[in-house]
Design an enzyme around this catalytic site. Structure first.
Site, PDB file in Angstrom:
ATOM      1  N   ARG A 142       0.831  -1.211   0.000  1.00 37.22           N
ATOM      2  CA  ARG A 142       0.000   0.000   0.000  1.00 37.22           C
ATOM      3  C   ARG A 142       0.863   1.257   0.000  1.00 37.22           C
ATOM      4  O   ARG A 142       0.542   2.247  -0.626  1.00 37.22           O
ATOM      5  CB  ARG A 142      -0.889   0.030   1.250  1.00 37.22           C
ATOM      6  CG  ARG A 142      -1.878  -1.105   1.312  1.00 37.22           C
ATOM      7  CD  ARG A 142      -2.669  -1.044   2.606  1.00 37.22           C
ATOM      8  NE  ARG A 142      -3.524  -2.216   2.725  1.00 37.22           N
ATOM      9  CZ  ARG A 142      -4.552  -2.294   3.564  1.00 37.22           C
ATOM     10  NH1 ARG A 142      -4.855  -1.266   4.353  1.00 37.22           N
ATOM     11  NH2 ARG A 142      -5.288  -3.378   3.621  1.00 37.22           N
TER      12      ARG A 142
ATOM     13  N   GLU B 106     -10.525  -0.329  -5.596  1.00 39.84           N
ATOM     14  CA  GLU B 106     -10.995   0.611  -4.586  1.00 39.84           C
ATOM     15  C   GLU B 106     -10.005   1.756  -4.380  1.00 39.84           C
ATOM     16  O   GLU B 106      -8.810   1.570  -4.564  1.00 39.84           O
ATOM     17  CB  GLU B 106     -11.198  -0.121  -3.248  1.00 39.84           C
ATOM     18  CG  GLU B 106     -11.956   0.722  -2.236  1.00 39.84           C
ATOM     19  CD  GLU B 106     -11.990   0.113  -0.836  1.00 39.84           C
ATOM     20  OE1 GLU B 106     -11.008  -0.526  -0.450  1.00 39.84           O
ATOM     21  OE2 GLU B 106     -12.996   0.298  -0.143  1.00 39.84           O
TER      22      GLU B 106
END
Lengths: 143, 457
Positions: free
Chosen positions: B83, B150
């Site tokens: 991430r 997302e």
């Protein structure tokens, strides 16, 4: 509760481990420590260990408190032995949170954190004040 | 396509040609995520979170969930190192100790393995993560044939990173949106889910909706005409149903008329009870709120939430519980519609007050968002990022609904603030204790006690 004035005599460095962005507990722990008379310097989330070390040196902090709940604590703290060896991080290191991704992994992760040189491995923020008091009293006596 | 998005050079070299990526997405006979959402089916589509570090383990997890939980979509939840674009750390971790990763390091595993994940199950996959700059992950996801991604430049930055300037994350996500729009031109409509859960703790509905609305407007600027807007269950049913309905009403007011908006409920994301039965009740409750609020999709939780990452079996049970909650057997349940309508009207008023000043700021929407965060007129509670003031303090009112205790510098109208204060003024005690009690609202309640103490205080 006895005299807690000594709590403000040395700074503490607080923050969340390098890969962890969980901010809510960190902000609440910061508030809780301030309310109880400590003087934490909060580095916030996603903080590499070297930044903890630099802040601790700059502030002559009595302890470094590293939080992590994403399960990556062991990976994020793997640089601790090097920092210790180089003398860049001399004060006690307190870890708090979830040491691994699931309950089954916690005992091994706790042991690994201690091997890396973490002095205190805590599960809950409520355990912090007593541990910090003992660290601060020792530091102030030996100073 | 490649000129629309700047990728890391090393990652770009590993990817197939864009023409191959697009051809494969176009020619796939598999359902896309959007096709599943369009089909509906009289209840929300159900999707669990799931992601483990090892590739064989991830394949096994997806297959087990597909078989045992009958989801409508499945997730590939990405690990924290990836991430934050720490691809080398993620790569080392997946080689040395994949079992200790908190998600699937898709970039490190590579798009070929991603295709194997897609091929392993009968339902579409969504990549769920939390990357302020998800461009490389997006490209690898597309190469893998994954049709749902997302994130957004606000919701995947401010709650997820310490010091990524908003201008940077917004620019990165504008490129993701530009590619999304270009793919739609080729007939491949991706699900672009915007993350309204923010820090997932005591998020006032109007704040969640304001952030996702701004992200949807940014996406629309890039040509995107289909988004999913997610909202985190607060735990008070009238407020939650009102918020789900308000997603549609604010979308109709501010977004282009030809834009499709799917609504997504994230089942309660906060501190879960450790007690199994009580946790199961909460999972069931989430499904029910999604059904009553007519959500297009519900992201499910599990009874093991309090204990870390759930097993496949517990995750499948979470899906079954949510599906049971969506049963027509429960159609007799009726809410106090006046209360829902009142909540919805206030949410709409507050969203307008938060968003309209940003729309009127020059020179661009992105610049307006950055300026608003800089002066605190956009803000979120408990921000992870130093680029939000985090001056907003939320609390629960006696019914459990989330309110603004302090709005910080948010430009909320006087009437809205007076109402919020009125709802909160019965509470006494230290602010940190109240916040802690509210965070632990479900976890701290005795499983089968009639009412929390707060409600009778």
């Amino acid at each position: 509760m006895g005299d807690t004035a000594f709590r403000s005599r040395r700074r503490l460095v607080l923050g969340v481990a390098a890969s962890d962005a969980h901010a809510v507990a960190n902000r609440l722990i910061h508030l809780m420590l301030v309310q109880q008379g400590f003087r934490p310097h909060n580095l916030g989330v996603c903080t590499p260990l070297a930044e903890f070390a630099d802040a601790a040196a700059d502030l002559d902090a009595a302890a470094v408190i590293v939080g992590s709940v994403n399960g990556h604590a062991v990976e994020d703290l793997r640089g601790l032995p090097d920092l210790r060896r180089m003398g860049r991080l001399r004060c006690p290191v307190v870890f708090g949170g979830r040491p691994s991704i699931d309950a089954a992994g916690h005992p091994a992760a706790r042991a690994r954190l201690r091997d890396l040189g973490v002095d205190h491995v805590l599960d809950r923020p409520e355990e912090l004040p007593a541990v910090l008091d003992s660290i601060l009293s020792a530091a102030l006596t030996h100073a | 396509m490649r000129e629309l998005i700047d990728l890391d050079r090393a990652q770009r070299r590993r990817l197939p040609d864009w023409s191959e990526i697009v051809d494969r997405l176009r020619s796939s006979t598999r359902d896309t995520a959007v096709a599943v959402l369009r089909r509906g089916g009289g209840r929300p589509a159900l999707q669990p979170r799931c992601g483990v570090g090892g590739h064989p383990e991830m394949l096994a997890l997806l297959r087990a969930l597909d078989r045992a939980g009958a989801p409508d979509l499945l997730s590939v939840t990405i690990d924290s190192h990836t991430r934050l674009r720490h691809f080398a750390t993620a790569d080392r971790a997946r080689r040395e100790n994949p079992g200790q990763l908190n998600g699937y390091p898709l970039v490190a595993h590579g798009w070929e393995r991603g295709r194997a994940l897609v091929d392993a199950v009968g339902v579409p996959l969504q990549v769920r993560h939390g990357s302020p700059d998800g461009r490389d992950l997006f490209a690898v996801s597309l190469a893998a044939g994954i049709t749902s991604f997302e994130g957004g430049g606000i919701g995947y930055n401010i709650p997820y990173a310490k010091d990524v300037p908003l201008a940077e994350s917004l620019r990165a996500w504008q490129q993701v949106d530009a590619v999304t729009a270009a793919l739609a031109g080729h007939g491949v409509v991706l699900e672009r889910e915007l993350f309204g859960s923010l820090t997932a703790v005591l998020v006032p509905p109007s704040l969640s909706l304001a952030m996702t609305l701004l992200e949807a407007l940014l996406a629309a600027e890039q040509g995107v005409r289909c988004v999913s807007v997610s909202y985190p269950q607060s735990g008070e049913v009238h407020q939650d149903v009102a918020a789900l309905r308000a997603i549609r009403s604010v979308a109709a007011r501010y977004l282009p008329a030809d834009m499709t908006v799917f609504t997504v409920l994230h089942e309660f994301m906060g501190v879960f009870p450790a007690d199994r039965g009580w946790a199961e009740a909460l999972v069931h409750y989430g499904g029910l709120v999604g059904r009553i609020g007519a959500a297009d999709k519900v992201i499910t939780k599990t009874r093991q939430e309090a204990h870390g990452i759930p097993t496949a079996a517990a995750n499948a049970e979470g899906l079954r519980l949510a599906r049971a909650a969506c049963s027509p057997l429960l159609d007799f349940i009726r809410l106090n519609e006046d209360r829902v309508t009142e909540e919805q009207a206030w949410i709409e008023t507050e969203v307008a007050a938060l968003v309209e000043p940003v729309l009127n700021r020059a020179p661009t929407l992105a610049a307006g968002i950055c300026a608003a965060f800089a002066d605190g007129t956009l803000d979120i509670p408990f921000s992870a990022s130093v680029h939000a003031h985090a001056a907003v303090v939320p609390l629960r009112d006696p019914t459990g609904a989330v309110r603004y205790h302090s709005p910080g510098a948010l430009p909320l109208p006087r009437a809205a603030l007076d109402r919020q204060r009125g709802l909160l003024n019965q509470r006494t005690g230290r602010i940190t204790e109240k916040i802690l009690a509210d965070i632990n609202y479900f976890a701290a309640r005795e499983p089968w006690a009639a009412e929390p103490e707060e409600a009778t205080a």
